[in-house]
Design an enzyme around this catalytic site. Structure first.
Site, mmCIF file in Angstrom:
data_model
loop_
_atom_site.group_PDB
_atom_site.id
_atom_site.type_symbol
_atom_site.label_atom_id
_atom_site.label_comp_id
_atom_site.label_asym_id
_atom_site.label_seq_id
_atom_site.Cartn_x
_atom_site.Cartn_y
_atom_site.Cartn_z
ATOM 1 N N ARG A 1 -2.025 -8.625 13.193
ATOM 2 C CA ARG A 1 -1.059 -7.782 13.892
ATOM 3 C C ARG A 1 -0.225 -8.630 14.839
ATOM 4 O O ARG A 1 -0.764 -9.257 15.748
ATOM 5 C CB ARG A 1 -1.792 -6.713 14.730
ATOM 6 N N ASP B 1 0.864 -1.187 0.000
ATOM 7 C CA ASP B 1 0.000 0.000 0.000
ATOM 8 C C ASP B 1 0.895 1.230 0.000
ATOM 9 O O ASP B 1 1.075 1.901 1.022
ATOM 10 C CB ASP B 1 -0.935 -0.027 1.214
ATOM 11 N N ASN C 1 -20.247 -9.440 -18.685
ATOM 12 C CA ASN C 1 -19.312 -9.469 -19.813
ATOM 13 C C ASN C 1 -18.026 -8.713 -19.490
ATOM 14 O O ASN C 1 -16.925 -9.172 -19.805
ATOM 15 C CB ASN C 1 -19.988 -8.866 -21.053
ATOM 16 N N THR C 2 -18.175 -7.563 -18.831
ATOM 17 C CA THR C 2 -16.998 -6.743 -18.498
ATOM 18 C C THR C 2 -16.123 -7.456 -17.468
ATOM 19 O O THR C 2 -14.891 -7.447 -17.565
ATOM 20 C CB THR C 2 -17.467 -5.373 -17.969
ATOM 21 N N LEU D 1 -8.272 -5.954 -6.644
ATOM 22 C CA LEU D 1 -8.985 -4.961 -7.449
ATOM 23 C C LEU D 1 -10.487 -4.987 -7.210
ATOM 24 O O LEU D 1 -11.217 -4.163 -7.753
ATOM 25 C CB LEU D 1 -8.676 -5.174 -8.934
ATOM 26 N N LYS D 2 -10.963 -5.950 -6.438
ATOM 27 C CA LYS D 2 -12.379 -6.031 -6.035
ATOM 28 C C LYS D 2 -13.306 -5.676 -7.204
ATOM 29 O O LYS D 2 -14.051 -4.700 -7.177
ATOM 30 C CB LYS D 2 -12.656 -5.130 -4.834
HETATM 31 O O1 C5P Z 1 -1.611 -2.276 6.842
HETATM 32 P P1 C5P Z 1 -2.579 -3.411 7.046
HETATM 33 O O2 C5P Z 1 -1.902 -4.663 7.581
HETATM 34 O O3 C5P Z 1 -3.777 -3.001 7.876
HETATM 35 O O4 C5P Z 1 -3.085 -3.740 5.569
HETATM 36 C C1 C5P Z 1 -4.113 -4.667 5.334
HETATM 37 C C2 C5P Z 1 -4.402 -4.742 3.868
HETATM 38 O O5 C5P Z 1 -5.497 -5.610 3.651
HETATM 39 C C3 C5P Z 1 -4.774 -3.419 3.223
HETATM 40 O O6 C5P Z 1 -4.291 -3.459 1.879
HETATM 41 C C4 C5P Z 1 -6.290 -3.432 3.233
HETATM 42 O O7 C5P Z 1 -6.845 -2.689 2.171
HETATM 43 C C5 C5P Z 1 -6.560 -4.907 3.003
HETATM 44 N N1 C5P Z 1 -7.869 -5.350 3.452
HETATM 45 C C6 C5P Z 1 -8.301 -5.193 4.757
HETATM 46 N N2 C5P Z 1 -9.535 -5.639 5.117
HETATM 47 C C7 C5P Z 1 -10.329 -6.211 4.210
HETATM 48 C C8 C5P Z 1 -9.910 -6.382 2.895
HETATM 49 C C9 C5P Z 1 -8.650 -5.924 2.550
HETATM 50 O O8 C5P Z 1 -7.576 -4.683 5.593
HETATM 51 N N3 C5P Z 1 -11.507 -6.665 4.575
#
Ligand code: C5P
Length: 234
Positions: free
Chosen positions: A179, A14, A71-72, A64-65
């Protein structure tokens, strides 16, 4: 699924530019094999950059969700499959998921469905016109994803055990919100340590800031891999 601990860590790039991403990848070296690229980097040159990473032997998760007419979505997924990405996210709407499955046909790309965005609560769903809450909708979409042939789900570590029960052993579960003990939670509200997320049923962990904002990113990644290894015995 037998994966080495290192193969289960996906570092979220990110970052604002390809230059910043290149510096981070150089700092992480062989410690990280798998990178996630989302909107921020994708729309700042990150797609050609992703192709280069793949050519250099790394695995890439394009977050990219996707969600559009069938079709797209199908044609977009065909293009992503040709890039050689490993994972791609799509929103968990049945029509979108079916089109994505048609688009990846015959490739090694694996599709991950986002059931309900983790920033949504029941009130957000009501405001968007849904008459069910987050847990009910997430479970319904997980069942639909499984039945349509989607390869996996993105979910919070807290949802992993419940969704594993729905998805069965064949689907991949990928969890952000991880974390290591002692690191800052940032804006993540529902967090678990790497070991607990694995124990809850996650196959892959997405970790961003605890690695990319660490004083020594490589050391931070190695510590997470060690914790994953302790939890998986690999
Ligand atoms: O920095 P951090 O560890 O919080 O990053 C988590 C990543 O996972 C980010 O790219 C965030 O957009 C993505 N993410 C998320 N929760 C979701 C889906 C994606 O934190 N439900």
């Amino acid at each position: 699924m037998t994966l080495d601990a290192r193969e289960r860590l996906i570092v979220a790039l990110d970052l604002p530019s390809v230059d910043a991403a290149e510096k981070m990848i150089a700092a992480l070296g062989e410690s990280v094999l798998f990178y996630k690229i989302g909107y921020q980097l994708a729309f700042a040159g990150g797609l050609p950059f992703a192709a280069g990473l793949i050519a250099a032997g790394k695995q890439v998760f394009l977050d990219l969700k996707l969600h559009d007419i069938g079709n797209t979505v199908q044609k977009g997924v065909e293009s992503v499959a040709q890039m050689g990405a490993t994972f791609l996210t799509v929103h968990g709407y049945p029509q979108t998921m079916k089109a994505a499955v048609a688009g990846k046909h015959g490739s090694t790309l694996r599709l991950l469905a986002v059931t309900v965005l983790t920033s949504y609560d029941d009130a957000d769903l009501a405001a968007a016109g849904y008459d069910m809450g987050v847990s009910e909708l997430a479970a319904a979409r997980a069942r639909q994803a499984r039945d349509i042939g989607i390869d996996g789900l993105v979910c919070s570590p807290e949802e992993a055990a419940t969704l594993r029960g729905i998805a069965g052993p064949g689907m991949v579960l990928v969890t952000p919100g991880v974390r290591p003990a002692g690191s800052a939670s940032g804006d993540q509200k529902r967090i678990m340590t790497p070991a607990r997320a694995i124990e809850a049923g996650a196959d892959y962990l997405v970790v961003g800031r605890p690695v990319t904002e660490a004083a020594d990113p490589r050391r931070a990644a190695d510590a997470i891999v060690a914790e994953i290894g302790q939890a998986t015995g690999n």
